[in-house]
Design a protein around this motif. Structure first.
Motif, PDB file in Angstrom:
ATOM      1  N   SER A  15      45.435  54.405  32.219  1.00 16.17           N
ATOM      2  CA  SER A  15      45.967  54.899  33.485  1.00 16.17           C
ATOM      3  C   SER A  15      45.414  54.048  34.613  1.00 16.17           C
ATOM      4  CB  SER A  15      45.565  56.356  33.684  1.00 16.17           C
ATOM      5  OG  SER A  15      44.167  56.482  33.679  1.00 16.17           O
ATOM      6  N   TRP A  16      46.276  53.614  35.487  1.00 16.62           N
ATOM      7  CA  TRP A  16      45.865  52.757  36.585  1.00 16.62           C
ATOM      8  C   TRP A  16      45.504  53.601  37.789  1.00 16.62           C
ATOM      9  CZ3 TRP A  16      51.023  50.227  35.266  1.00 16.62           C
ATOM     10  CH2 TRP A  16      50.850  49.348  34.198  1.00 16.62           C
ATOM     11  N   PRO A  17      44.492  53.232  38.511  1.00 14.37           N
ATOM     12  CA  PRO A  17      44.111  54.010  39.668  1.00 14.37           C
ATOM     13  C   PRO A  17      45.158  53.893  40.767  1.00 14.37           C
ATOM     14  CG  PRO A  17      42.865  51.972  39.595  1.00 14.37           C
ATOM     15  CD  PRO A  17      43.630  52.060  38.320  1.00 14.37           C
ATOM     16  N   ALA A  18      45.321  54.975  41.513  1.00 12.91           N
ATOM     17  CA  ALA A  18      46.241  54.922  42.639  1.00 12.91           C
ATOM     18  C   ALA A  18      45.665  54.017  43.721  1.00 12.91           C
ATOM     19  CB  ALA A  18      46.466  56.321  43.193  1.00 12.91           C
ATOM     20  N   VAL A  19      46.516  53.216  44.309  1.00 16.28           N
ATOM     21  CA  VAL A  19      46.076  52.309  45.355  1.00 16.28           C
ATOM     22  C   VAL A  19      46.775  52.705  46.647  1.00 16.28           C
ATOM     23  CG1 VAL A  19      46.033  49.941  46.148  1.00 16.28           C
ATOM     24  CG2 VAL A  19      45.716  50.454  43.731  1.00 16.28           C
ATOM     25  N   ALA A  20      45.992  52.964  47.666  1.00 12.92           N
ATOM     26  CA  ALA A  20      46.569  53.326  48.956  1.00 12.92           C
ATOM     27  C   ALA A  20      46.117  52.317  49.998  1.00 12.92           C
ATOM     28  CB  ALA A  20      46.125  54.731  49.353  1.00 12.92           C
ATOM     29  N   PHE A  21      47.073  51.726  50.688  1.00 17.78           N
ATOM     30  CA  PHE A  21      46.694  50.867  51.803  1.00 17.78           C
ATOM     31  C   PHE A  21      47.718  51.065  52.909  1.00 17.78           C
ATOM     32  CE2 PHE A  21      49.286  48.173  49.011  1.00 17.78           C
ATOM     33  CZ  PHE A  21      50.178  47.575  49.879  1.00 17.78           C
ATOM     34  N   THR A  22      47.223  51.055  54.129  1.00 15.18           N
ATOM     35  CA  THR A  22      48.076  51.315  55.284  1.00 15.18           C
ATOM     36  C   THR A  22      48.559  50.031  55.934  1.00 15.18           C
ATOM     37  OG1 THR A  22      46.124  51.417  56.712  1.00 15.18           O
ATOM     38  CG2 THR A  22      46.916  53.487  55.766  1.00 15.18           C
ATOM     39  N   GLN A  23      47.966  48.909  55.547  1.00 15.35           N
ATOM     40  CA  GLN A  23      48.339  47.637  56.149  1.00 15.35           C
ATOM     41  C   GLN A  23      49.799  47.309  55.859  1.00 15.35           C
ATOM     42  OE1 GLN A  23      45.749  44.390  55.095  1.00 15.35           O
ATOM     43  NE2 GLN A  23      47.398  42.881  55.263  1.00 15.35           N
ATOM     44  N   GLU A  24      50.543  46.983  56.891  1.00 17.55           N
ATOM     45  CA  GLU A  24      51.920  46.554  56.711  1.00 17.55           C
ATOM     46  C   GLU A  24      51.936  45.102  56.251  1.00 17.55           C
ATOM     47  OE1 GLU A  24      54.702  48.339  56.841  1.00 17.55           O
ATOM     48  OE2 GLU A  24      53.436  50.102  57.164  1.00 17.55           O
ATOM     49  N   ALA A  88      43.590  40.335  51.316  1.00 12.00           N
ATOM     50  CA  ALA A  88      42.317  40.568  52.001  1.00 12.00           C
ATOM     51  C   ALA A  88      41.524  41.706  51.370  1.00 12.00           C
ATOM     52  CB  ALA A  88      42.556  40.859  53.481  1.00 12.00           C
ATOM     53  N   GLN A  89      42.201  42.620  50.677  1.00  8.28           N
ATOM     54  CA  GLN A  89      41.534  43.770  50.071  1.00  8.28           C
ATOM     55  C   GLN A  89      41.290  43.601  48.575  1.00  8.28           C
ATOM     56  OE1 GLN A  89      43.648  47.400  51.037  1.00  8.28           O
ATOM     57  NE2 GLN A  89      44.049  46.732  53.122  1.00  8.28           N
ATOM     58  N   ALA A  90      41.795  42.505  48.002  1.00 12.38           N
ATOM     59  CA  ALA A  90      41.803  42.368  46.552  1.00 12.38           C
ATOM     60  C   ALA A  90      40.408  42.264  45.954  1.00 12.38           C
ATOM     61  CB  ALA A  90      42.640  41.159  46.142  1.00 12.38           C
ATOM     62  N   GLU A  91      39.520  41.504  46.592  1.00 11.80           N
ATOM     63  CA  GLU A  91      38.193  41.330  46.011  1.00 11.80           C
ATOM     64  C   GLU A  91      37.437  42.653  45.950  1.00 11.80           C
ATOM     65  OE1 GLU A  91      34.214  38.518  46.445  1.00 11.80           O
ATOM     66  OE2 GLU A  91      36.049  37.968  47.504  1.00 11.80           O
ATOM     67  N   ASP A  92      37.543  43.472  46.985  1.00 14.23           N
ATOM     68  CA  ASP A  92      36.896  44.784  46.977  1.00 14.23           C
ATOM     69  C   ASP A  92      37.479  45.669  45.884  1.00 14.23           C
ATOM     70  OD1 ASP A  92      35.267  44.081  49.078  1.00 14.23           O
ATOM     71  OD2 ASP A  92      36.507  45.039  50.608  1.00 14.23           O
ATOM     72  N   TYR A  93      38.779  45.578  45.700  1.00 10.01           N
ATOM     73  CA  TYR A  93      39.433  46.373  44.663  1.00 10.01           C
ATOM     74  C   TYR A  93      38.896  46.012  43.278  1.00 10.01           C
ATOM     75  CZ  TYR A  93      42.974  48.111  41.463  1.00 10.01           C
ATOM     76  OH  TYR A  93      43.605  48.739  40.427  1.00 10.01           O
ATOM     77  N   PHE A  94      38.858  44.716  42.994  1.00  8.60           N
ATOM     78  CA  PHE A  94      38.384  44.294  41.672  1.00  8.60           C
ATOM     79  C   PHE A  94      36.882  44.503  41.512  1.00  8.60           C
ATOM     80  CE2 PHE A  94      42.441  41.954  41.892  1.00  8.60           C
ATOM     81  CZ  PHE A  94      43.001  42.422  40.712  1.00  8.60           C
ATOM     82  N   GLU A  95      36.144  44.475  42.611  1.00  7.45           N
ATOM     83  CA  GLU A  95      34.721  44.808  42.568  1.00  7.45           C
ATOM     84  C   GLU A  95      34.527  46.241  42.078  1.00  7.45           C
ATOM     85  OE1 GLU A  95      30.625  44.582  42.973  1.00  7.45           O
ATOM     86  OE2 GLU A  95      32.023  42.931  43.290  1.00  7.45           O
ATOM     87  N   ALA A  96      35.350  47.150  42.592  1.00  8.68           N
ATOM     88  CA  ALA A  96      35.279  48.547  42.152  1.00  8.68           C
ATOM     89  C   ALA A  96      35.655  48.682  40.685  1.00  8.68           C
ATOM     90  CB  ALA A  96      36.190  49.409  43.019  1.00  8.68           C
ATOM     91  N   GLU A  97      36.657  47.922  40.248  1.00  5.38           N
ATOM     92  CA  GLU A  97      37.060  47.961  38.846  1.00  5.38           C
ATOM     93  C   GLU A  97      35.957  47.440  37.932  1.00  5.38           C
ATOM     94  OE1 GLU A  97      39.922  49.226  37.320  1.00  5.38           O
ATOM     95  OE2 GLU A  97      39.821  50.177  39.280  1.00  5.38           O
ATOM     96  N   LEU A  98      35.247  46.423  38.377  1.00  7.17           N
ATOM     97  CA  LEU A  98      34.146  45.881  37.586  1.00  7.17           C
ATOM     98  C   LEU A  98      33.019  46.893  37.436  1.00  7.17           C
ATOM     99  CD1 LEU A  98      34.046  42.192  38.831  1.00  7.17           C
ATOM    100  CD2 LEU A  98      34.209  42.919  36.445  1.00  7.17           C
ATOM    101  N   LYS A  99      32.762  47.649  38.469  1.00  8.83           N
ATOM    102  CA  LYS A  99      31.730  48.686  38.373  1.00  8.83           C
ATOM    103  C   LYS A  99      32.145  49.767  37.387  1.00  8.83           C
ATOM    104  CE  LYS A  99      29.809  47.995  42.999  1.00  8.83           C
ATOM    105  NZ  LYS A  99      29.647  48.566  44.369  1.00  8.83           N
TER     106      LYS A  99
END
Length: 267
Positions: A15-24, A88-99
């Motif tokens: 199951s993939w985590p839900a991703v929410a971003f407000t940036q257009e 711009a948000q991708a590295e933080d996202y994958f950082e969380a996945e690595l943890k």
């Protein structure tokens, strides 16, 4: 022309985590796939983009983005907002996945993103960890070689490409990247036109299609070998094949270099 290779990550097979971003997201901005994602045109699936790939948005229609993805051929289609995250948000996202689940493939993916950002030392750290966790992950050696090459540490780059090819002789990017260093490195002792031509031809054979980046590498290889007739021939073909306006301009300039009987150096 060197290229980053990205592998699909088993990490997201469940199951993939839900991703929410407000940036257009606007046309011309970059997005990153967070799991294997289908590209669609009408009712058809035109291709599947692995996790961790960087894409440029060409058009926006609500929550859908029109993109082109190239590995060894180019596929185009719409990708949905739920499949991607802003670059711009991708590295933080994958950082969380690595943890959550620190697998070799996940380190490899974050390393490729860090190359895109120009964070070469951090990228190498990620590839080191990926290789520690999985010494047979050929793509990690290939992309670490890419990072070493951009740091102009050519011996380390060639060594990594050699190892990637030893592990996986069908890894197209490793053949292409090694050919690029052999053809265009600033260090004289690294360059070898004859070997570059052989490696680039092998990459083109394995790709099984007209691949603009590999064709451009082959042109550079012929130029380094002093065969400017073939350099012009293949660079002209590369210009025809590319769908990127910026790349076309750059490659047309390189074509003039070969017409002037000069080899190309990767700066």
């Amino acid at each position: 022309m060197r290229r980053v290779a990205v592998v699909s990550i088993a990490l997201w097979a469940g199951s993939w985590p839900a991703v929410a971003f407000t940036q257009e997201i606007a046309e011309g901005e970059r997005i990153v796939t967070i799991h294997p994602a289908n590209l669609r045109s009408g009712n058809d699936t035109t291709g599947t983009v692995p996790a961790g790939n960087v894409l440029e948005v060409k058009h926006v229609n609500g929550d859908w983005y029109w993109v082109a993805w190239t590995l060894h051929k180019t596929v185009k289609g719409w990708i949905t907002r739920s499949d991607v995250i802003p670059f711009a948000q991708a590295e933080d996202y994958f950082e969380a996945e690595l943890k959550r689940d620190p697998k070799a493939e996940a380190y490899e993916t974050r390393g490729t993103l860090r190359i895109e950002k120009g964070d070469l030392d951090l990228a190498i750290e990620d590839f080191n960890e990926a290789i520690r966790l999985n010494p047979k992950l050929a793509v990690a050696y290939d992309n670490r070689g890419l990072a070493w090459g951009r740091k102009k540490e050519y011996d380390k780059a060639i060594a990594d490409y050699n190892e990637a090819i030893r592990i996986d002789p069908k890894l197209v990017n490793a053949w292409n990247n090694r050919a690029w260093e052999e053809a265009t490195a600033q260090e004289d002792r690294t360059r070898n036109g004859k070997k570059a031509v052989a490696d680039a031809n092998k990459a083109l054979e394995l790709a099984g299609a007209d691949d603009a980046a590999i064709v451009a590498t082959l042109a550079a290889a012929y130029a380094e070998a002093g065969d400017f007739t073939n350099a012009v021939k293949w660079q002209s073909r590369a210009v025809e094949l590319t769908s990127s306006a910026a790349q076309k301009t750059d490659w047309e300039s390189r074509l003039e270099t070969y017409r002037n009987r000069q080899a190309y150096r990767d700066n």
